[in-house]
Design a protein around this motif. Sequence first.
Motif, PDB file in Angstrom:
ATOM      1  N   ALA A  25       0.492  53.383 103.550  1.00  0.00           N
ATOM      2  CA  ALA A  25       0.912  52.062 103.064  1.00  0.00           C
ATOM      3  C   ALA A  25       2.401  52.077 102.733  1.00  0.00           C
ATOM      4  O   ALA A  25       3.123  51.113 103.023  1.00  0.00           O
ATOM      5  N   GLY A  26       2.868  53.185 102.161  1.00  0.00           N
ATOM      6  CA  GLY A  26       4.286  53.320 101.857  1.00  0.00           C
ATOM      7  C   GLY A  26       5.146  53.324 103.107  1.00  0.00           C
ATOM      8  O   GLY A  26       6.232  52.731 103.139  1.00  0.00           O
ATOM      9  N   VAL A  27       4.669  53.976 104.149  1.00  0.00           N
ATOM     10  CA  VAL A  27       5.405  54.011 105.420  1.00  0.00           C
ATOM     11  C   VAL A  27       5.521  52.596 105.987  1.00  0.00           C
ATOM     12  O   VAL A  27       6.594  52.186 106.442  1.00  0.00           O
ATOM     13  N   ALA A  28       4.422  51.850 105.932  1.00  0.00           N
ATOM     14  CA  ALA A  28       4.457  50.471 106.443  1.00  0.00           C
ATOM     15  C   ALA A  28       5.479  49.641 105.667  1.00  0.00           C
ATOM     16  O   ALA A  28       6.257  48.887 106.271  1.00  0.00           O
ATOM     17  N   ASP A  36      15.629  53.897 106.035  1.00  0.00           N
ATOM     18  CA  ASP A  36      16.195  54.939 106.877  1.00  0.00           C
ATOM     19  C   ASP A  36      15.104  55.646 107.691  1.00  0.00           C
ATOM     20  O   ASP A  36      14.037  55.977 107.166  1.00  0.00           O
ATOM     21  N   CYS A  37      15.371  55.861 108.956  1.00  0.00           N
ATOM     22  CA  CYS A  37      14.427  56.475 109.887  1.00  0.00           C
ATOM     23  C   CYS A  37      13.966  57.852 109.398  1.00  0.00           C
ATOM     24  O   CYS A  37      12.784  58.182 109.470  1.00  0.00           O
ATOM     25  N   GLU A  38      14.880  58.643 108.889  1.00  0.00           N
ATOM     26  CA  GLU A  38      14.537  59.985 108.435  1.00  0.00           C
ATOM     27  C   GLU A  38      13.542  59.929 107.274  1.00  0.00           C
ATOM     28  O   GLU A  38      12.592  60.717 107.219  1.00  0.00           O
ATOM     29  N   VAL A  41      10.071  58.930 108.717  1.00  0.00           N
ATOM     30  CA  VAL A  41       9.439  60.043 109.425  1.00  0.00           C
ATOM     31  C   VAL A  41       8.962  61.103 108.437  1.00  0.00           C
ATOM     32  O   VAL A  41       7.867  61.667 108.602  1.00  0.00           O
ATOM     33  N   THR A  42       9.716  61.360 107.380  1.00  0.00           N
ATOM     34  CA  THR A  42       9.319  62.334 106.367  1.00  0.00           C
ATOM     35  C   THR A  42       8.011  61.909 105.702  1.00  0.00           C
ATOM     36  O   THR A  42       7.094  62.724 105.536  1.00  0.00           O
ATOM     37  N   GLN A  43       7.898  60.642 105.343  1.00  0.00           N
ATOM     38  CA  GLN A  43       6.674  60.151 104.713  1.00  0.00           C
ATOM     39  C   GLN A  43       5.505  60.143 105.703  1.00  0.00           C
ATOM     40  O   GLN A  43       4.371  60.435 105.331  1.00  0.00           O
ATOM     41  N   LEU A  44       5.778  59.821 106.945  1.00  0.00           N
ATOM     42  CA  LEU A  44       4.739  59.819 107.964  1.00  0.00           C
ATOM     43  C   LEU A  44       4.207  61.241 108.180  1.00  0.00           C
ATOM     44  O   LEU A  44       2.997  61.451 108.321  1.00  0.00           O
TER      45      LEU A  44
END
Length: 98
Positions: A25-28, A36-38, A41-44
Amino acid sequence: MQLELAESDLKSVLNRLKRAQGQIAGVARMIEEGRDCEDVVTQLAAASRALDRAGFAIIATGLQQCLTDDLRDGENATTPESREEMRARLEKLFLSLA
Protein backbone atom coordinates in the motif's frame (compact mmCIF):
# COMPACT_ATOMS: atom_id res chain seq x y z
CA MET A 1 -1.76 -32.52 2.51
CA GLN A 2 -3.50 -29.98 4.70
CA LEU A 3 -1.28 -27.44 6.40
CA GLU A 4 -1.84 -26.94 10.08
CA LEU A 5 0.13 -24.04 11.52
CA ALA A 6 0.91 -23.84 15.22
CA GLU A 7 -0.39 -20.70 16.89
CA SER A 8 3.09 -19.13 17.05
CA ASP A 9 3.82 -19.99 13.40
CA LEU A 10 0.43 -18.70 12.32
CA LYS A 11 0.99 -15.41 14.14
CA SER A 12 4.44 -15.01 12.57
CA VAL A 13 3.20 -15.71 9.04
CA LEU A 14 0.20 -13.40 9.45
CA ASN A 15 2.46 -10.62 10.78
CA ARG A 16 4.73 -10.97 7.75
CA LEU A 17 1.76 -10.89 5.37
CA LYS A 18 0.29 -7.83 7.08
CA ARG A 19 3.68 -6.11 6.93
CA ALA A 20 3.90 -6.87 3.21
CA GLN A 21 0.35 -5.62 2.71
CA GLY A 22 1.26 -2.33 4.37
CA GLN A 23 4.44 -2.04 2.34
CA ILE A 24 2.57 -2.65 -0.92
CA ALA A 25 0.00 0.00 0.00
CA GLY A 26 2.91 2.32 0.77
CA VAL A 27 4.48 1.61 -2.62
CA ALA A 28 1.21 2.46 -4.36
CA ARG A 29 1.02 5.76 -2.44
CA MET A 30 4.63 6.54 -3.26
CA ILE A 31 3.97 6.01 -6.97
CA GLU A 32 0.84 8.17 -6.83
CA GLU A 33 2.84 10.91 -5.09
CA GLY A 34 5.61 10.72 -7.68
CA ARG A 35 8.26 9.73 -5.13
CA ASP A 36 11.85 8.93 -6.01
CA CYS A 37 12.30 5.73 -8.03
CA GLU A 38 15.01 4.40 -5.72
CA ASP A 39 12.74 4.77 -2.67
CA VAL A 40 9.88 3.02 -4.48
CA VAL A 41 12.09 0.11 -5.55
CA THR A 42 13.53 -0.21 -2.02
CA GLN A 43 10.04 -0.50 -0.52
CA LEU A 44 8.94 -2.90 -3.25
CA ALA A 45 11.95 -5.12 -2.53
CA ALA A 46 11.10 -5.10 1.18
CA ALA A 47 7.54 -6.19 0.41
CA SER A 48 8.83 -8.94 -1.84
CA ARG A 49 11.17 -10.22 0.90
CA ALA A 50 8.31 -10.22 3.42
CA LEU A 51 6.16 -12.31 1.06
CA ASP A 52 9.06 -14.69 0.36
CA ARG A 53 9.72 -15.17 4.06
CA ALA A 54 6.04 -15.91 4.71
CA GLY A 55 6.05 -18.44 1.88
CA PHE A 56 9.21 -20.12 3.09
CA ALA A 57 7.80 -20.30 6.63
CA ILE A 58 4.69 -22.03 5.32
CA ILE A 59 6.76 -24.49 3.24
CA ALA A 60 9.09 -25.19 6.18
CA THR A 61 6.09 -25.92 8.39
CA GLY A 62 4.74 -28.28 5.74
CA LEU A 63 8.06 -30.12 5.57
CA GLN A 64 8.19 -30.38 9.33
CA GLN A 65 4.67 -31.82 9.40
CA CYS A 66 5.51 -34.36 6.69
CA LEU A 67 8.61 -35.54 8.53
CA THR A 68 6.79 -35.69 11.85
CA ASP A 69 3.92 -37.67 10.32
CA ASP A 70 6.37 -40.15 8.74
CA LEU A 71 8.17 -40.65 12.05
CA ARG A 72 4.93 -41.03 13.98
CA ASP A 73 3.40 -43.44 11.46
CA GLY A 74 6.58 -45.41 10.83
CA GLU A 75 8.73 -45.84 7.74
CA ASN A 76 5.97 -47.56 5.77
CA ALA A 77 3.54 -44.67 6.25
CA THR A 78 4.07 -43.47 2.71
CA THR A 79 5.00 -45.45 -0.36
CA PRO A 80 8.08 -44.51 -2.36
CA GLU A 81 5.76 -43.26 -5.11
CA SER A 82 3.82 -40.96 -2.79
CA ARG A 83 7.10 -39.73 -1.30
CA GLU A 84 8.31 -38.88 -4.81
CA GLU A 85 5.06 -37.09 -5.56
CA MET A 86 5.37 -35.15 -2.30
CA ARG A 87 8.98 -34.27 -3.09
CA ALA A 88 7.97 -33.04 -6.53
CA ARG A 89 5.18 -30.88 -5.10
CA LEU A 90 7.50 -29.38 -2.47
CA GLU A 91 10.19 -28.74 -5.09
CA LYS A 92 7.61 -26.96 -7.23
CA LEU A 93 6.60 -24.82 -4.24
CA PHE A 94 10.21 -23.89 -3.50
CA LEU A 95 10.83 -22.98 -7.13
CA SER A 96 7.70 -20.83 -7.24
CA LEU A 97 9.28 -18.64 -4.54
CA ALA A 98 12.73 -18.54 -6.13
